[in-house]
Design a protein around this motif. Structure first.
Motif, PDB file in Angstrom:
ATOM      1  N   THR A  47       0.859  -1.174   0.000  1.00 38.51           N
ATOM      2  CA  THR A  47       0.000   0.000   0.000  1.00 38.51           C
ATOM      3  C   THR A  47       0.898   1.227   0.000  1.00 38.51           C
ATOM      4  N   GLY A  48       0.382   2.313  -0.492  1.00 40.54           N
ATOM      5  CA  GLY A  48       1.215   3.514  -0.506  1.00 40.54           C
ATOM      6  C   GLY A  48       0.468   4.695  -1.081  1.00 40.54           C
ATOM      7  N   LEU A  49       1.155   5.834  -1.047  1.00 38.87           N
ATOM      8  CA  LEU A  49       0.585   7.059  -1.598  1.00 38.87           C
ATOM      9  C   LEU A  49       1.582   7.549  -2.646  1.00 38.87           C
ATOM     10  N   PRO A  50       1.470   7.008  -3.873  1.00 36.88           N
ATOM     11  CA  PRO A  50       2.529   7.253  -4.854  1.00 36.88           C
ATOM     12  C   PRO A  50       2.725   8.720  -5.192  1.00 36.88           C
ATOM     13  N   ALA A  51       1.652   9.538  -5.042  1.00 41.50           N
ATOM     14  CA  ALA A  51       1.783  10.957  -5.396  1.00 41.50           C
ATOM     15  C   ALA A  51       2.836  11.646  -4.535  1.00 41.50           C
ATOM     16  N   TRP A  52       2.955  11.227  -3.251  1.00 41.05           N
ATOM     17  CA  TRP A  52       3.945  11.843  -2.358  1.00 41.05           C
ATOM     18  C   TRP A  52       5.360  11.532  -2.820  1.00 41.05           C
ATOM     19  N   GLY A  53       5.553  10.289  -3.241  1.00 43.91           N
ATOM     20  CA  GLY A  53       6.871   9.896  -3.742  1.00 43.91           C
ATOM     21  C   GLY A  53       7.245  10.704  -4.974  1.00 43.91           C
ATOM     22  N   SER A  54       6.286  10.825  -5.906  1.00 44.92           N
ATOM     23  CA  SER A  54       6.547  11.584  -7.134  1.00 44.92           C
ATOM     24  C   SER A  54       6.791  13.048  -6.813  1.00 44.92           C
ATOM     25  N   LEU A  55       6.046  13.581  -5.818  1.00 47.63           N
ATOM     26  CA  LEU A  55       6.199  14.991  -5.449  1.00 47.63           C
ATOM     27  C   LEU A  55       7.606  15.242  -4.883  1.00 47.63           C
ATOM     28  N   GLY A  56       8.027  14.356  -3.977  1.00 52.66           N
ATOM     29  CA  GLY A  56       9.365  14.489  -3.388  1.00 52.66           C
ATOM     30  C   GLY A  56      10.442  14.435  -4.455  1.00 52.66           C
ATOM     31  N   GLU A  57      10.278  13.489  -5.398  1.00 58.82           N
ATOM     32  CA  GLU A  57      11.246  13.345  -6.486  1.00 58.82           C
ATOM     33  C   GLU A  57      11.253  14.612  -7.354  1.00 58.82           C
TER      34      GLU A  57
END
Lengths: 450, 153
Positions: free
Chosen positions: A16-26
């Motif tokens: 499970t995860g919140l992929p938008a946060w990962g993309s935002l950080g990147e």
């Protein structure tokens, strides 16, 4: 209130995860790099490029006269408190600007700056007083004058290298982050990066066989007896090249240092630290040359290995003929030809990218004891081998590879062990590829809960 | 081989532990290259109105010492229509993914490189959170690789 978790959780086969946060950080990370590159690039351009462009395009030409000359001294202090001085020629020019007689100092280009006062004095000698010269003055400030125009391309290149790298790295990362925004890794692989990877693929793929490398480069050389002559991947050739490059570069540095030290000694200013440093450097340089020639002698003494094969690409269960030819004047205590499968995994470890190799299949095709060379005749042997019927096919992806290869290993008299690698490509067997479609029927059940 | 992602969805906010069951059209999850795969999945324990989209894919990926590489053979994204007002619904989400499997890469169990085939079902929830369930099957019949034993002289 529940705060969003920034990282995905993996529970067995579920994630499970919140992929938008990962993309935002990147995206933020790469945006910072891109912005830094643009800002530094902008500063560099306005500091170097704009002033040069104005000199070449906006400064007004005038006739002038040299009426004085001297050296402009620039003193800097580094973080350890050491003071360094540099000099540039400075010329006093008298010229007409807007109907007025103007006298102003022109201190030359940045490239003419020298840490040696004598060099700057030598540059100054080329300017003769009272000689008429062409000069160019700034229309916005008539006291700013130059005696030379033109562009300094290497300075541009150097000043734009760092911001250029930052802009390239930041923009490509930002594109990557934008491509992955709100997209799962499967969707990226199927859509965006699937297309990009096809366009920028490092190794071509065999037609109709995904993730299997093409063998075009392995079948473009016909053999003299059998159908194809296989190319060699010889570790010793790379070692020879590496040691040659090292010896060349190292000794070039030593020669430059030695010439500098020689001039110092001739000028009566011996730099003892440099001379002390030169002794071990020269020793290492001589050892590198010796090692290179030893390796060169080994390669030429052992001689080239040739391998021809009856067909390519190979299939599991297939039998193939090979012709081995080993030239050279060296006798071998033992010589063996093996069929090997090597796994290669590339991974990041800190800032390094490492590749680990593991041989998982190694079958001896033939082994010879005491191979004595005959004068003028290479050692030759015709052999047959069979690929294991359930062998894995060759595989290549961005970070993982399965490489089949024929490996010739030898223990020559008086020389270190010989290893020469002949890469192969193995396709999946015809039988498994042609098994056809299974009938559609449902077999429902519950698997192990993860 | 069937895997079930077990767990119960919490009654409030986006449910994060749905149960996903995948049924393959072969009993042991072993396919040959060129076979037609047909996988039927069923998602329970989730309020279907909290799901905005489902992605279903058939993919291979690498495991082991190297960084993961991924190849997607079949992919489909299904946005789910939302109807207002939205009464909670425990009705299971079902779907089917089918297609022809390629001749390569075959499933491989090596020492530092492994290649796995799977069906992935990914649920996207209101608020951006996602949930993925992975169900491994096998393509081909390559034996497990082991490092060769050192030669005894």
């Amino acid at each position: 209130m529940r705060l969003p978790s920034f990282f995905s959780k993996k529970r067995g086969e579920r994630r499970t995860g919140l992929p938008a946060w990962g993309s935002l950080g990147e995206a933020i990370y790469y945006l910072v790099l891109l912005t830094a590159g643009l800002v530094i690039g902008g500063l560099m351009l306005t500091g170097v490029a704009v002033s040069e462009w104005r000199i070449n395009n906006q400064f007004v030409e005038a006739s002038g006269r040299l009426i004085g000359k001297g050296l402009a001294r620039h003193t800097t202090t580094d973080i350890f408190g050491n003071r360094r001085q540099s000099w540039r020629p400075a010329i006093l020019v008298e010229y007409q600007a807007r109907g007025k007689l103007v006298r102003s100092w022109s201190s030359g280009r940045l490239a003419e700056t020298s840490s040696q006062r004598e060099t700057a004095i030598a540059q100054l000698a080329q300017w003769q007083l009272n000689r008429p010269v062409s000069c160019w003055y700034d229309p916005d400030n008539v006291t700013t004058v130059v005696l030379k125009r033109g562009y300094n391309w290497w300075l541009w290149l150097l000043t734009l290298l760092l911001p250029g790298a930052l802009v390239a790295f930041g923009s490509s990362g930002l594109l990557h982050a934008a491509g992955g925004w709100g997209r799962s890794e499967e969707r990226q692989a199927a859509e965006v990066w699937g297309l990009l990877k096809r366009l920028t693929r490092g190794m071509p793929e065999a037609s109709g066989f995904p993730a299997i490398p093409a063998c075009d480069n392995l079948v473009n050389s016909p053999g003299t007896v059998l159908r194809f002559r296989l190319p060699t991947e010889s570790p010793e050739a790379w070692t020879l090249l590496g040691s040659g490059l090292f010896a060349g570069l190292w000794n070039a540095v030593v020669i430059v240092l030695a010439i500098g030290a020689g001039f110092d000694v001739a000028g009566g200013r011996a730099d003892w630290w440099l001379l002390l440093l030169l002794a071990p450097f020269t020793l290492v340089g001589l050892l590198a040359i010796g090692l290179f020639f030893r390796r060169l002698l080994r390669v030429t003494a052992i001689g080239p290995s040739h391998l021809e094969i009856s067909d390519h690409p190979l299939r599991p269960g297939g039998s193939y003929e090979v012709l081995l030819s080993q030239a050279g004047s060296v006798a071998f205590r033992r010589l063996e030809l093996r069929l090997e499968l090597e796994e290669q995994a590339t991974f990041r470890q800190g800032t390094d990218v490492r590749t680990e190799r593991q041989v998982v299949c190694s079958e001896v095709i033939r082994c010879w004891n005491r191979v004595e060379p005959l004068p003028g005749t290479p050692f030759e042997a015709e052999l047959q081998f069979r690929v294991p019927p359930r062998a894995m096919h060759s595989f290549h992806s961005t970070h993982n590879t399965l490489s089949w290869q024929l490996v010739l290993r030898g223990q020559p008299d008086h020389w270190p062990e010989l290893k020469r690698v002949f890469p192969l490509v193995i396709y999946p067997s015809d039988t498994t590829a042609a098994m056809g479609a299974a009938p559609v029927s449902w077999h429902s059940g519950q698997g192990a809960a993860s | 081989m069937m895997r079930t992602a077990a767990g119960l969805a919490p009654s409030s906010s986006p449910p994060l532990s749905p149960q996903v069951t995948v049924d393959f059209n072969v009993d042991d999850g072993n396919y040959a290259p060129g076979d037609n795969i047909r996988a039927r999945y069923r998602v329970v324990g989730v309020d279907r109105h909290a799901v905005t989209a489902i992605e279903q894919s058939v993919a291979w990926y690498t495991e082991g010492k190297g960084e993961e590489d991924l190849g997607v053979i079949l992919f489909e994204r299904k946005p789910l229509e939302r109807v207002e007002p939205e009464p909670a619904s425990a009705e299971p989400l079902v779907g089917v993914i089918s297609g022809k499997l390629p001749p390569s890469p075959l499933s491989y169990e090596g020492v530092i490189v492994k290649i796995r085939w799977c069906v992935r079902v990914r649920l996207f929830f209101v608020g951006g959170r996602d949930f993925v369930s992975e169900h491994v099957f096998f393509l081909g019949d390559v034996p497990v690789a082991r490092p060769p034993e050192p030669a005894v002289s």
